[in-house]
Write a protein that holds these residues in place. Structure first.
Motif, PDB file in Angstrom:
ATOM      1  N   ARG A  40       0.829  -1.215   0.000  1.00 41.81           N
ATOM      2  CA  ARG A  40       0.000   0.000   0.000  1.00 41.81           C
ATOM      3  C   ARG A  40       0.858   1.257   0.000  1.00 41.81           C
ATOM      4  NH1 ARG A  40      -1.526   3.048   4.148  1.00 41.81           N
ATOM      5  NH2 ARG A  40      -0.898   1.481   5.702  1.00 41.81           N
ATOM      6  N   ASN A  43       2.459   1.727  -3.359  1.00 44.13           N
ATOM      7  CA  ASN A  43       1.483   1.739  -4.444  1.00 44.13           C
ATOM      8  C   ASN A  43       1.805   0.712  -5.530  1.00 44.13           C
ATOM      9  OD1 ASN A  43      -0.875   2.659  -5.672  1.00 44.13           O
ATOM     10  ND2 ASN A  43       0.215   4.179  -6.901  1.00 44.13           N
ATOM     11  N   GLN A 404       4.942   9.533  -3.050  1.00 41.62           N
ATOM     12  CA  GLN A 404       5.049   8.308  -2.256  1.00 41.62           C
ATOM     13  C   GLN A 404       5.242   8.592  -0.773  1.00 41.62           C
ATOM     14  OE1 GLN A 404       4.929   5.013  -3.329  1.00 41.62           O
ATOM     15  NE2 GLN A 404       4.100   5.872  -5.169  1.00 41.62           N
TER      16      GLN A 404
END
Length: 412
Positions: A40, A43, A404
């Motif tokens: 997660r 990504n 990120q």
């Protein structure tokens, strides 16, 4: 016709390497994390992360720890972390009075250190000294672990001969380092890759990779050594500039110092290292009757709260605060990290006085950056050197995809 490095296979390898570096970067920031959380945060799909984890585990760079239950309905999940002995780096820091060689592991832990104090010998004589110290340090590793050496990093001042007037260095020796590529000399004698940086930037890279950079991507790093230097971290990477001199704060122009011990500049302006460096502190202590001949002697004077130390601090902050304010205005970084070659309370005194001076001079349109203590102190330059091969091999650097890092904040 496509060039030899532009095919789809090469692009795929680059993407895979970037993703694996991103996973390592995330683990360095988070610590222990489950595979689901890791997917997660970066990504990526669970399938892609599975493949990358298998590759990194096979290389010995990550390891699996105990299992935990993520919630009352969830299934037990193993947690992943960096393997501290997954890779190693050797660092060599050269200064005009010291050769320091260290060994660090993948977690940034100092495994061994060798110091040679005294006037720095000619470059042709240093390689043999460093080889001997490296041989001693490597004895703490197994034969298999020695195959995991990422390389050797060298950190040294750029062009020490150019500051020989301000630092009162022996001209012949300091100029010999201006004319010699020591990293290349070392590369010829070793069967390992060797990379080099100026010592301030190397220390900043250590702070970025192992220190406060585990929580933030943007900061100004200031190191008070014999001279004064540092680096600038922006977007998770350290800036270098056209000639690698970014963070060469010591040559910033300042007004001449007011202390009786101050060196006389050759022109109208002095440079920062003449007023805000440990050399200038040592010079002032000697002028005040203190026979300082070593780092230990300097540390004792600081610990004893000698009046001359406070006199120097007043002059140092008077020069340093406006220089830092100018840098912050240009760079818009929220944090300044301060470290030094000696401590005994000096670092906290510098931070406390800087905090007051920066707040007093802050324009209404700008706030005051947060001031933090550095992580490595006197070891910063050498650990920075050892970090160089780690950083260039394992950090995503500028390849980190935008957006990120914001999702990592919830883990701190």
């Amino acid at each position: 016709m496509k060039g030899p490095h532009t095919g789809p296979g090469n692009h795929s390898a680059r993407v895979r390497r970037c993703n694996e570096r991103l996973l390592l970067h995330t683990l360095r920031r988070i610590g222990h994390v489950s595979k689901a959380d890791l997917a997660r945060l970066v990504n990526l799909t669970s399938t892609a992360v599975d493949s990358h984890i298998a590759s990194l585990a096979g290389a010995g760079l990550i390891e699996f720890t105990g299992r935990h239950v993520e919630d009352r309905h969830g299934q037990p999940a193993s947690r992943i972390r960096l393997a501290s002995r997954g890779s190693f780096g050797i660092g060599v820091r050269l200064d005009c009075t010291r050769i320091e060689t260290v060994l660090v592991d993948f977690a940034g832990q100092l495994l061994g250190r060798r110091i040679r104090d005294g006037v720095l010998p000619y470059p042709s004589d240093v390689a043999g000294v460093v080889q001997d110290d490296m041989h001693d340090l490597l004895q703490v590793l197994t034969e298999e672990e020695r195959t995991r050496l990422a390389g050797v990093g060298v950190a040294q001042p750029h062009n020490p001969g150019s500051s020989r007037h301000e630092r009162r260095l022996p001209s012949e020796t300091s100029l010999s380092y201006d004319e010699t590529d020591f990293a290349e000399e070392l590369r010829r004698t070793l069967s390992l890759p060797v990379c080099n940086e100026n010592d301030g930037t190397a220390a900043a890279i250590a702070e970025l990779f192992y220190g406060c950079g585990r929580q933030r991507d943007d900061f100004l790093y200031l190191f008070l050594g014999a001279a004064i230097g540092g680096g600038i971290a922006v977007g998770g990477d350290c800036l270098r500039g056209a000639s690698g001199h970014v963070g060469d704060f010591g040559v910033m122009p300042v007004s001449p110092g007011r202390l009786a011990s101050a060196s006389r500049p050759m022109g109208q302006w002095d440079v920062l290292l003449s007023r805000a460096s440990l050399d200038s502190l040592t010079r002032h202590l000697r002028a005040s009757g203190e026979p300082v001949e070593s780092r230990a002697g300097l540390k004792n004077c600081i610990a004893q709260h000698q009046p001359a130390v406070d006199e120097w601090l007043d002059d140092c902050i008077d020069a340093l605060a406006p220089a830092l304010r100018a840098m912050v205005c240009l760079l818009d970084v929220p944090v300044i990290v301060v470290d030094a070659d000696v401590d005994a309370g000096l670092i906290e005194k510098v931070i406390r006085r800087l905090r007051v001076a920066l707040a007093a001079d802050a324009p209404q349109a700008r706030g005051t950056p947060r001031l933090l203590r550095g992580t490595f102190g006197a070891h910063a330059g050498a650990i920075g050197a050892a970090t160089l091969p780690m950083f260039f091999n394992f950090s995503p650097r500028a390849d980190m995809r935008t957006g990120q890092t914001e999702s990592l904040d919830s883990f701190f």
